[in-house]
Every structure is written in C-alpha cells, then in structure tokens.
Design a protein around this motif. Structure first.
Motif, PDB file in Angstrom:
ATOM      1  N   TYR A 144      31.388  25.457 -17.375  1.00  0.00           N
ATOM      2  CA  TYR A 144      32.016  24.358 -18.321  1.00  0.00           C
ATOM      3  C   TYR A 144      32.851  25.406 -19.514  1.00  0.00           C
ATOM      4  N   GLY A 145      32.128  25.894 -20.446  1.00  0.00           N
ATOM      5  CA  GLY A 145      32.547  27.032 -21.241  1.00  0.00           C
ATOM      6  C   GLY A 145      33.688  26.391 -22.242  1.00  0.00           C
ATOM      7  N   SER A 146      33.446  25.224 -23.038  1.00  0.00           N
ATOM      8  CA  SER A 146      34.473  24.957 -24.144  1.00  0.00           C
ATOM      9  C   SER A 146      33.617  24.036 -25.110  1.00  0.00           C
ATOM     10  N   TYR A 147      34.165  23.896 -26.394  1.00  0.00           N
ATOM     11  CA  TYR A 147      33.517  22.812 -27.297  1.00  0.00           C
ATOM     12  C   TYR A 147      32.415  23.410 -27.814  1.00  0.00           C
ATOM     13  N   GLU A 148      31.870  24.615 -27.650  1.00  0.00           N
ATOM     14  CA  GLU A 148      30.445  25.055 -28.068  1.00  0.00           C
ATOM     15  C   GLU A 148      29.244  24.269 -27.372  1.00  0.00           C
ATOM     16  N   ALA A 149      29.863  23.574 -26.126  1.00  0.00           N
ATOM     17  CA  ALA A 149      28.889  22.783 -25.488  1.00  0.00           C
ATOM     18  C   ALA A 149      27.967  23.651 -24.552  1.00  0.00           C
ATOM     19  N   SER A 150      26.912  23.401 -24.392  1.00  0.00           N
ATOM     20  CA  SER A 150      25.826  24.416 -23.587  1.00  0.00           C
ATOM     21  C   SER A 150      25.383  23.746 -22.432  1.00  0.00           C
ATOM     22  N   ASN A 151      25.478  24.249 -21.274  1.00  0.00           N
ATOM     23  CA  ASN A 151      24.754  24.004 -20.038  1.00  0.00           C
ATOM     24  C   ASN A 151      23.120  24.187 -19.907  1.00  0.00           C
ATOM     25  N   ASP A 152      22.674  23.358 -20.806  1.00  0.00           N
ATOM     26  CA  ASP A 152      21.078  23.641 -21.026  1.00  0.00           C
ATOM     27  C   ASP A 152      20.228  23.100 -19.734  1.00  0.00           C
ATOM     28  N   GLN A 161      24.201  28.244 -12.723  1.00  0.00           N
ATOM     29  CA  GLN A 161      25.067  27.929 -13.784  1.00  0.00           C
ATOM     30  C   GLN A 161      25.539  29.087 -14.192  1.00  0.00           C
ATOM     31  N   ALA A 162      26.641  29.197 -14.797  1.00  0.00           N
ATOM     32  CA  ALA A 162      27.245  30.216 -15.358  1.00  0.00           C
ATOM     33  C   ALA A 162      27.487  29.930 -16.731  1.00  0.00           C
ATOM     34  N   HIS A 163      26.850  30.525 -17.716  1.00  0.00           N
ATOM     35  CA  HIS A 163      26.797  30.227 -19.041  1.00  0.00           C
ATOM     36  C   HIS A 163      27.829  31.031 -19.814  1.00  0.00           C
ATOM     37  N   VAL A 164      29.057  30.703 -19.456  1.00  0.00           N
ATOM     38  CA  VAL A 164      30.298  31.762 -19.736  1.00  0.00           C
ATOM     39  C   VAL A 164      30.698  31.552 -21.409  1.00  0.00           C
ATOM     40  N   ARG A 165      31.580  32.517 -21.792  1.00  0.00           N
ATOM     41  CA  ARG A 165      31.709  32.041 -23.245  1.00  0.00           C
ATOM     42  C   ARG A 165      32.939  30.858 -23.431  1.00  0.00           C
ATOM     43  N   GLY A 166      32.679  30.347 -24.764  1.00  0.00           N
ATOM     44  CA  GLY A 166      33.477  29.244 -24.813  1.00  0.00           C
ATOM     45  C   GLY A 166      32.382  28.082 -24.974  1.00  0.00           C
ATOM     46  N   GLY A 167      31.410  28.264 -24.463  1.00  0.00           N
ATOM     47  CA  GLY A 167      30.175  27.288 -24.388  1.00  0.00           C
ATOM     48  C   GLY A 167      29.367  27.808 -25.730  1.00  0.00           C
ATOM     49  N   GLY A 168      28.015  27.102 -25.714  1.00  0.00           N
ATOM     50  CA  GLY A 168      27.310  27.367 -27.150  1.00  0.00           C
ATOM     51  C   GLY A 168      26.148  28.063 -26.720  1.00  0.00           C
ATOM     52  N   GLU A 169      25.728  28.621 -25.862  1.00  0.00           N
ATOM     53  CA  GLU A 169      24.410  28.979 -25.205  1.00  0.00           C
ATOM     54  C   GLU A 169      23.988  30.173 -26.056  1.00  0.00           C
ATOM     55  N   MET A 170      24.779  31.128 -26.699  1.00  0.00           N
ATOM     56  CA  MET A 170      24.501  32.239 -27.282  1.00  0.00           C
ATOM     57  C   MET A 170      24.949  32.247 -28.655  1.00  0.00           C
ATOM     58  N   GLY A 171      25.165  30.976 -29.370  1.00  0.00           N
ATOM     59  CA  GLY A 171      25.575  30.913 -30.574  1.00  0.00           C
ATOM     60  C   GLY A 171      27.046  30.906 -30.833  1.00  0.00           C
ATOM     61  N   GLY A 214      33.188  21.894 -11.633  1.00  0.00           N
ATOM     62  CA  GLY A 214      33.423  21.783 -13.207  1.00  0.00           C
ATOM     63  C   GLY A 214      33.984  20.441 -13.558  1.00  0.00           C
ATOM     64  N   ALA A 215      33.803  19.948 -14.779  1.00  0.00           N
ATOM     65  CA  ALA A 215      34.527  18.807 -15.056  1.00  0.00           C
ATOM     66  C   ALA A 215      34.978  18.677 -16.518  1.00  0.00           C
ATOM     67  N   SER A 216      36.183  17.868 -16.672  1.00  0.00           N
ATOM     68  CA  SER A 216      36.743  18.034 -18.054  1.00  0.00           C
ATOM     69  C   SER A 216      37.410  19.132 -18.336  1.00  0.00           C
ATOM     70  N   ALA A 217      36.884  19.881 -19.478  1.00  0.00           N
ATOM     71  CA  ALA A 217      37.321  21.183 -19.688  1.00  0.00           C
ATOM     72  C   ALA A 217      36.846  22.115 -18.800  1.00  0.00           C
ATOM     73  N   ALA A 246      35.347  21.789  -6.722  1.00  0.00           N
ATOM     74  CA  ALA A 246      35.559  20.463  -6.868  1.00  0.00           C
ATOM     75  C   ALA A 246      35.910  20.273  -8.475  1.00  0.00           C
ATOM     76  N   ALA A 247      36.749  19.828  -9.016  1.00  0.00           N
ATOM     77  CA  ALA A 247      37.292  19.484 -10.299  1.00  0.00           C
ATOM     78  C   ALA A 247      37.268  18.036 -10.724  1.00  0.00           C
TER      79      ALA A 247
END
Length: 717
Positions: A488-496, A515-525, A566-569, A589-590
């Motif tokens: 995902y990687g946007s809006y500080e949303a985390s794939n928890d 699950q790739a917890h990429v920058r743009g997400g919120g996993e690492m702050g 991935g979905a949306s962003a 798949a998008a």
C-alpha cells in the motif's frame, strides 16, 4: 490445400480484446502538453463510454471463464470456514447490551439489544446463543429488509440516545457515500418524520432533542457541521460551523463523558478543535487553540482530581506526536500544556481514549501497534502508562466498542497473521484479561499449521524495509515458491497483522503471502510516512521493487512465480511498479487503482483533490510537483515494452478513485505494450469499497484471488 492457403496467416483464436477509440485531448500546464487519447471515458453518461465498459466486462468474463471452478471453490471454502450464523460480543451502553447477529443465507446483519438484567454483573456481557434469540431481544434494524430491491446497500452511521429510546441510522443505496439519515422510536418501532439527506459519514445525538451532522461540498469534502432539532424539517437546521479552506475537512462528535461536543478540523498536516458544553447545544463553540500550519492536535475530556481537563495529542514537539494535558477553556500555545508522554523518535503516538478512572494509549513501536493503560488516581491524578502484553511477535491489538465513560473494563480486539480475531475484556485496575470470544474458523483450520515471520529487505538507498512472510509450515522456503506480494504505502496507513479467511485459499494451495511494509505507510512511525509522500513518493515504488528483488535473490520465488496486488493508493503502487519494475512479476492485480494521479490532482473540482494536495503535492500551482508526478504517473508512463499480465477492478460509482482512471490505463496498456494481457472488470453498482452484502463481497474478492492464484500456480480449482 494450395501453397497460398498454407502460408496465409492464422486467424487469432480465443476472445478478442476491445479496442478503445482514440479521441485526443490536450492537457496544457506549466508549458507542458500531454495528449490524452482516452479522457473521453470520463463521461459515464455517454453511450460510447458505457458500451466500451460493457465490452471490457464481456472480454474479461470470457478470458477468465476457465477460472469459474476456482472462484466457486474459493467461495465454498469461505462458506465452510466462516460461521455464517453468528453474533458479536454484546457491548454495554446505558441500560442495554448491544450486538449484531448474522444468519446463514442472509447478506446483512441484524442489530439487536437486550436489557441489562437487574442484579447481574454490570460489566460481564451475557452469554447469548448464536442460533436462538433470547427472551426480550429487540431487533433495532434488520439490514436485509432495508436492502431489499437495492443493488447496493450500506449503513454509514448508527447512534442511539443515552436513554435508549431513539435510534438514528444513515443509508447509502448507490455506493457514492452520500447518506440519508433516518430516525426510529425504539419504544414503538415507528420511523419518525425527520429525514436528513446529503450527509457524510457519522453524526450523533446531543440529548434527545438535537442531532449534529456533517455535510459535504461539491468536491465531496466534509466542510460544515449542522444542528438538527427533532420534529423540524431539515430546511430549518442550523449551520454551526463552516470550514472555508479547501484543504481542511471537519467532523463532529461528543466526548465519551458526554459533557462536550467537539468539532475537529483537520488537513493532512494541521489540526484544530472547537468545543461546546453538551448541556448547551444551541450555544457557541469555542476554539481550543487556533490552528498553526504544520501543528496537528486532537483533544479528549478527562476528569482529574475532580477537575475537567483536556488530554491533547499533538506533533508540535516532534513528528511522532506526544501526549499532554491542559484546561478545558483552551490555550494559546502547546507550551502551556503539561507533558504526559514525551515525544520519542522510536514510538509513534496514535491516540488516547479517556474514561472516568483510566486512559488508554494507542501507539506504534517496532512496526507493531500496541496499547497501554493509565489509571487515574483520585488524589495524585495521572500515573504511568503500562503496556498490555501479548504473546506473539507479530500481532495487532487495539481498543474498540467502549462507549461507557464509567466502565471499569476496556474492550480489546486482537489478531495476527495466523490468529483469528479475538475479543478481550481488560481491567486496568487489576491487569486481569478475559477472553470473551475467538473467531471460529471451520474447514479444519489449525493455526499450528502456519507460520508468520519478519524479514528485512534493503532499499537502494540502504533503508531497511520490514517484510511479513506468511505460509503453511509444510511450504518451506528452500526452493522457489509461488508468492503474492501485497503493498500500500500511503496516508500513513499500516498493513498490520490481521487474520484473513479469504487468504487461506491461497495459502492452502501452496502460495506464500508476503506483505511489503514500504515507506509512505505508517508501520515505522511518522518519519516512515513522510519519506514516502510528496516529493519522496518514488521511495514507495522503489521499496516494493526492492522487496521483490529480495524475495528473488533469497530463492524464495522467481519472476515467473511472483504476483503483486494493491488497492486504491496501493493500486497507484501497482501501476508505478509495472512501469518501473514489471519484469519482476508475472501478474499484477490493481483494485480500484489510483493510476491517473496527475490528471486528478489537476482538477480541484473532483472529490478529495484539494485535501489530497498535502499528500501528493499541488501540481496545479507548483511546476516542480507537476514534473515529479508526471515522472511516476502510471498512466502517463506506459511504454512499448512487455508488461506482466494486469487485472484492474473498479466500481462505476466510486467517488474516491473514479472508474475512468483504470479504464484509461487498461486502454493505453493494450494500445502501447508489446506484450502482456490486460483485463478490466467494472462493477456497475457499488463504490470505493466494492459491492455490498457479505456473499457478494466474497464473490468479488474471489474473482481477483482466483486470478492471482492461477497466475502463480496454474491451478484452476
């Protein structure tokens, strides 16, 4: 056969994809021209557009027809695993226990309640049969009845007065997220004459005479708060707050104590709060602290040593936020507040909930969302927060379903990649934790058969990227395996970490879920988020490609066995990755993908555009942003090369990511790419969240799941 006949080209076999007509329009900004062949698809009232979308659906249905058996198998597996006749754990509110029931064969839940039994333990929920309604059960709403005859149906808000006598609920029957509010007398079961139209999500009672709600502007920005007096027409409602700045949205709620009404005003970067005593609903709201650009804050009400106080979560002293407290009359600067939890570069504060005797703190550390509690001492006031412990390394825990101010217990939710959802009651005063319910998973599911582990990939700039790997234990990683990589990687949303019943269908067919917890997400702050937005957005795409390279280099998979979703962003991520690193994947798949971001961000009249400028940048007024977004826009960077097979799924009434974006993208891919199969599935009813009703949702999810499973395993059943 003649020689000429023998050398004649063979006619193509199988379904023939539609070819979208080209009606070029030129977009001119900042001295740059972009010729767009497919912008004409934006007019969904056009017969040409509708005919094209229907042709795409017919083609997709034809191409994916061999997967019908696999899709049906997945749906049947869902029916086997999900307890279809079930109920939620009752939640105490006032003199009743509230809960939801689902019945096998019914697409929607029933909202029910049961009176609290006199003399019973006031905070231990009653044990109620899943199959039989207890004596005295009251059905507040049967959504199946409300949804009859509708192609789409969803509830946006349900709110009961403190007395329990009246219910407010809002409905959407198109998927465009524009709601109508209805009111019901729960004593007689009759609907009241009051009806409010054109509402956003949410809303709430203040006493029994007033209801506060939010309306949106033409760009679908929640911008104004209204007060409705029961028994009067909507035309006489009073607007109590309007936000003129198009970057800001508004929301309204009451504190858990029910002492204050709070209007929250926020952009991606800045916050502001206004409060009013709930016993004076026609009074004037006062601003807690005037907004300062870049300073985000929110407030809640606590009673400390007998005094009303505001607990404030803010980012004035660091990007990861801190917790402070101050007077309910407001303050002029953050410096006036007393610090309860100081800023920490390694801990992202996500929120505080206030109760009569304790506070709960939600925060994120080491890429895991955690929860802690603080008891309020009658004499000394605030104490120290103490984390609630759990056993697994990778998990998600949070508080929810806690409406009562004076409750001595906190309702918690817990799950992990392999642990089905659990509901707990936690008593802060004693530390006692009681399991109330665990999601029952049929079909022979045993969590001991699965494993979830954390790995770390390295981006091109040296940044370490957390990676979650979920698999059956008998699917070892000593040989390349089929893998579906999510991002995902946007809006500080985390794939928890979260349990997925649908995901078992892939795991049980030998697929490894990553699950790739990429920058743009919120996993690492917060800093992790900031490093993947605005003019750093390409870090998100490069991180995802780095994770794919890591999986291939480690021998976990190969490009022929690797698919992405991935979905949306996250769909923007998929489109950008297809352009920048598509050779790592066999399929992508998008889902409701944001693949034409520059066009959308140049149109302030579209829903959400102006509020999104603080996420993506403002290309309308900033040449640098324009050039940067143009450099990664999936639609504008399609080139003549071989692409992985791509499936795009969209919904005709989506107001967040318009259907036209994936429609244009697929048309351009098909016209430009030198290889790859491109499919578009358009749901002709529904919005950003897809179709409604659990069985239809299962079938919708099974469509993409079957396509991905087939691409990496070759299986059709």
């Amino acid at each position: 056969m003649s020689d000429n006949a023998a050398t004649r080209p063979t006619a193509p076999t199988g379904p023939v994809p539609p070819v979208a007509p080209k009606h070029p329009t030129v977009r001119r900004f900042h001295g740059n021209d972009f010729s767009d062949d497919y912008e004409w698809m934006r007019d969904k009232t056009s017969r040409e557009t509708l005919d094209y979308l229907e042709a795409e659906n017919a083609y997709t249905d034809s191409v994916t027809a061999p997967l019908e058996g696999l899709r049906e198998a997945i749906v049947e597996e869902m029916k086997t695993r999900v307890k279809q006749t079930d109920m939620s754990v009752p939640v105490r509110m006032g003199g009743h226990w509230y809960y939801a029931r689902t019945r096998e064969g019914s697409s929607y839940p029933l909202s029910c309640r049961l009176a609290v039994t006199p003399g019973a333990d006031a905070w231990t929920p009653p044990v109620i049969s899943d199959d039989e309604s207890p004596a005295g059960e009251q059905v507040l709403l049967d959504q199946n009845v409300l949804a009859e005859g509708e192609e789409f149906f969803q509830i946006g808000c349900m709110s009961v007065t403190t007395s329990g006598d009246y219910l407010a609920y809002s409905t959407d029957t198109t998927g465009d997220e524009r709601f109508t509010m209805h009111f019901k007398d729960l004593r007689s079961g009759d609907l009241l004459a009051d009806e409010l139209t054109g509402l956003f999500y949410g809303g709430g009672w203040v006493g029994e005479d007033y209801f506060f709600y939010v309306k949106c502007d033409q760009a679908w920005r929640p911008y104004s708060v209204w007060r409705h007096r029961m028994g009067t027409p909507q035309e006489r409602d009073v607007c109590v707050f309007t936000e003129a700045d198009e970057k800001f949205w508004v929301d309204v709620s009451t504190t858990r104590s029910e002492k204050y009404i709070v209007i929250e005003v926020g952009s991606k970067l800045t916050g502001e709060a206004h409060i009013l005593e709930a016993d004076n609903p026609t009074g004037q709201f006062r601003c807690v602290m005037e907004r300062t650009p870049g300073v985000d804050y929110s407030v809640d009400h606590a009673v400390v040593r007998g005094d009303d106080r505001l607990v404030v979560v803010h980012n004035a002293n660091g990007v990861n936020y801190e917790v402070a407290e101050g007077p309910v009359d407001g303050f002029t600067s953050i410096e006036e507040l007393s610090v309860l939890v100081p800023h920490d570069d390694t801990v992202r504060i996500e929120g505080v909930d206030c109760f009569r005797d304790h506070l709960t703190l939600g925060y994120r550390k080491d890429a895991i969302g955690r929860i802690a509690t603080m008891n309020l001492d009658p004499e000394t006031g605030y104490t120290e927060f103490s984390e609630i412990p759990f056993d697994e390394e990778l998990y998600t825990a949070g508080s929810g379903g806690n409406p009562e101010w004076d409750a001595p217990v906190i309702r918690l939710g817990y799950t992990s990649w392999i642990t089905p959802n659990q509901v707990w009651d936690y008593r802060p005063a004693t530390g006692e934790k009681t399991l109330l319910k665990q999601q029952e998973v049929g079909g022979g599911y045993n969590p001991d058969d699965y494993i979830a582990e954390r790995m770390w990939a390295t981006a091109t700039d040296g940044t370490r990227i957390p990676v979650s790997v979920i698999r059956r234990k008998d699917v070892t990683l000593d040989t390349p395996r089929p893998v579906i990589l999510y991002g995902y990687g946007s809006y500080e949303a985390s794939n928890d970490p979260g349990f997925s019943v649908m995901g078992l269908s892939a795991l049980n067919r030998g697929v490894v879920s990553v699950q790739a917890h990429v920058r743009g997400g919120g996993e690492m702050g917060r800093a992790w988020y900031d490093a993947g937005k605005m003019l750093s957005k390409t870090n998100t795409f490069d991180d995802f490609i780095a994770v794919a390279d890591f999986l291939i280099e480690q021998g976990i998979t190969t490009p022929e066995l690797l698919a992405a979703e991935g979905a949306s962003a996250g769909g923007l991520l998929m489109g950008a990755v297809a352009n920048r690193g598509g050779d790592r994947f066999t399929a992508i798949a998008a889902i409701v993908p944001f693949v034409d971001p520059l066009t959308s961000m140049l149109m302030p009249e579209l829903p959400l555009t102006v509020t999104e400028w603080e996420e993506w940048g403002d290309p309308l007024h900033d040449t640098t942003v324009y050039d940067y977004m143009r450099s990664y826009s999936p639609y504008e960077n399609v080139t003549a090369k071989h692409y992985p097979d791509i499936l795009a799924v969209t919904n005709i009434n989506d107001t967040r990511v318009l259907y036209v974006e994936p429609a244009k993208w697929i048309a351009k891919l098909r016209a430009t790419a030198t290889g790859g199969q491109f499919l578009l599935k358009v749901r002709m009813a529904g919005g950003h969240g897809g179709v409604s009703g659990r069985y239809d949702k299962w079938r919708e999810s099974a469509f993409a799941a079957a396509w991905l499973i087939n691409k990496v395993t070759g299986k059709t059943s």
